[in-house]
Design a protein around this motif. Structure first.
Motif, PDB file in Angstrom:
ATOM      1  N   THR A 128     -21.967  24.448  10.526  1.00  0.00           N
ATOM      2  CA  THR A 128     -23.418  24.498  10.436  1.00  0.00           C
ATOM      3  C   THR A 128     -23.733  25.708   9.579  1.00  0.00           C
ATOM      4  N   SER A 129     -24.461  25.510   8.479  1.00  0.00           N
ATOM      5  CA  SER A 129     -24.568  26.543   7.450  1.00  0.00           C
ATOM      6  C   SER A 129     -26.011  26.785   7.016  1.00  0.00           C
ATOM      7  N   LEU A 130     -26.350  28.057   6.881  1.00  0.00           N
ATOM      8  CA  LEU A 130     -27.648  28.479   6.353  1.00  0.00           C
ATOM      9  C   LEU A 130     -27.384  29.330   5.116  1.00  0.00           C
ATOM     10  N   TYR A 131     -28.015  28.966   4.001  1.00  0.00           N
ATOM     11  CA  TYR A 131     -27.795  29.658   2.723  1.00  0.00           C
ATOM     12  C   TYR A 131     -29.027  30.498   2.367  1.00  0.00           C
ATOM     13  N   TYR A 132     -28.777  31.741   1.983  1.00  0.00           N
ATOM     14  CA  TYR A 132     -29.841  32.665   1.581  1.00  0.00           C
ATOM     15  C   TYR A 132     -29.538  33.178   0.176  1.00  0.00           C
ATOM     16  N   GLU A 133     -30.583  33.641  -0.524  1.00  0.00           N
ATOM     17  CA  GLU A 133     -30.393  34.240  -1.843  1.00  0.00           C
ATOM     18  C   GLU A 133     -30.993  35.635  -1.876  1.00  0.00           C
ATOM     19  N   LEU A 171     -20.975  33.439  -1.425  1.00  0.00           N
ATOM     20  CA  LEU A 171     -20.080  34.096  -0.480  1.00  0.00           C
ATOM     21  C   LEU A 171     -20.440  33.594   0.908  1.00  0.00           C
ATOM     22  N   ALA A 172     -19.432  33.342   1.747  1.00  0.00           N
ATOM     23  CA  ALA A 172     -19.687  32.797   3.078  1.00  0.00           C
ATOM     24  C   ALA A 172     -19.273  33.794   4.155  1.00  0.00           C
ATOM     25  N   PHE A 173     -20.127  33.923   5.176  1.00  0.00           N
ATOM     26  CA  PHE A 173     -19.878  34.796   6.317  1.00  0.00           C
ATOM     27  C   PHE A 173     -19.937  33.945   7.584  1.00  0.00           C
ATOM     28  N   THR A 174     -18.985  34.157   8.489  1.00  0.00           N
ATOM     29  CA  THR A 174     -18.886  33.324   9.687  1.00  0.00           C
ATOM     30  C   THR A 174     -19.373  34.049  10.931  1.00  0.00           C
ATOM     31  N   PHE A 209     -24.334  31.787   5.682  1.00  0.00           N
ATOM     32  CA  PHE A 209     -24.033  32.181   7.055  1.00  0.00           C
ATOM     33  C   PHE A 209     -23.696  30.914   7.805  1.00  0.00           C
ATOM     34  N   GLN A 210     -22.529  30.873   8.423  1.00  0.00           N
ATOM     35  CA  GLN A 210     -22.063  29.634   9.019  1.00  0.00           C
ATOM     36  C   GLN A 210     -21.448  29.868  10.387  1.00  0.00           C
ATOM     37  N   THR A 211     -21.311  28.772  11.130  1.00  0.00           N
ATOM     38  CA  THR A 211     -20.496  28.771  12.326  1.00  0.00           C
ATOM     39  C   THR A 211     -19.663  27.500  12.316  1.00  0.00           C
TER      40      THR A 211
END
Length: 212
Positions: free
Chosen positions: A126-131, A92-95, A140-142
């Motif tokens: 630019t994206s950071l992925y967490y689990e 799931l992606a959050f901006t 989490f992206q911008t």
């Protein structure tokens, strides 16, 4: 006599929903999941009983529901958390509306011992992925471009064709540069988060067993 409301005419046009309301997870780790989402998203419980917990982090009544399943299931399905690596929903992606809150949140979570499993500049984002504790992945992206049109143009570029995955980055280096006064626009370039003296993973090489 009140005017009669016109009957809506049939349509062949897809009517997309206005918003994504919530997602639901079946979990044998409800306490760990509540703690994790409380830390990562600032979520709070709006209702909890023996069967389910509802959480939210904004003005929606609930954004996440945790359906509680017997704890023994975590032992019956020990590889369940790896399912998303090969099949089904991947993440799931959050901006975030800008780079700064993305990086400040990275710093806050790192201080709490929660770090990305993948940090990458895809080009469009630019994206950071967490689990989370069950292995569900959140991105989490911008956005790296100011308009959807500019993003669409990049998707059609030779640069994106040659490297559709992106370049791995160091978020702490981006934050250092931001605090040193580097213009935000310059930090959205694909190579902006590559710390000098390090060799990033590029394109398909950025996909490893950890980042997959």
């Amino acid at each position: 006599m009140p005017a009669k409301t016109p009957s809506p005419a049939p349509t062949t046009t897809a009517l997309a929903p206005d918003l994504l309301a919530h997602f639901v997870v079946k979990t044998a780790r409800p306490t760990e999941m509540i703690d994790w989402y409380s830390t990562v998203l600032g979520a709070h419980v709006v209702h909890e009983d023996d069967q389910i917990a509802f959480l939210t982090w904004d003005d929606e009544s609930h954004r996440l529901a945790l359906v509680k399943v017997p704890p023994v299931l975590r032992y019956l399905f020990p590889l369940a958390r790896f399912r998303r690596k090969v099949y089904g929903v991947d993440h799931l992606a959050f901006t975030y509306t800008s780079l700064e809150p993305l990086l400040l949140n990275y710093e806050r979570l790192a201080a709490a011992g929660i770090t990305p499993v993948w940090s990458i500049n895809h080009g469009p984002t630019t994206s950071l992925y967490y689990e989370d504790p069950d292995g569900i992945r959140l991105e989490f992206q911008t956005e790296n471009f100011p308009t959807p049109e500019a993003t669409a143009e990049f998707f059609s570029s030779r640069e994106f064709e040659a490297n559709p995955i992106g370049i791995t980055i160091d978020p702490s280096y981006l934050l250092e540069r931001l605090r040193d006064g580097a213009p935000t626009e310059s930090l959205l370039r694909r190579d902006a988060g590559v710390r000098p003296g390090t060799k990033p993973r590029v394109n398909k090489r950025a996909i490893t067993l950890r980042t997959l």
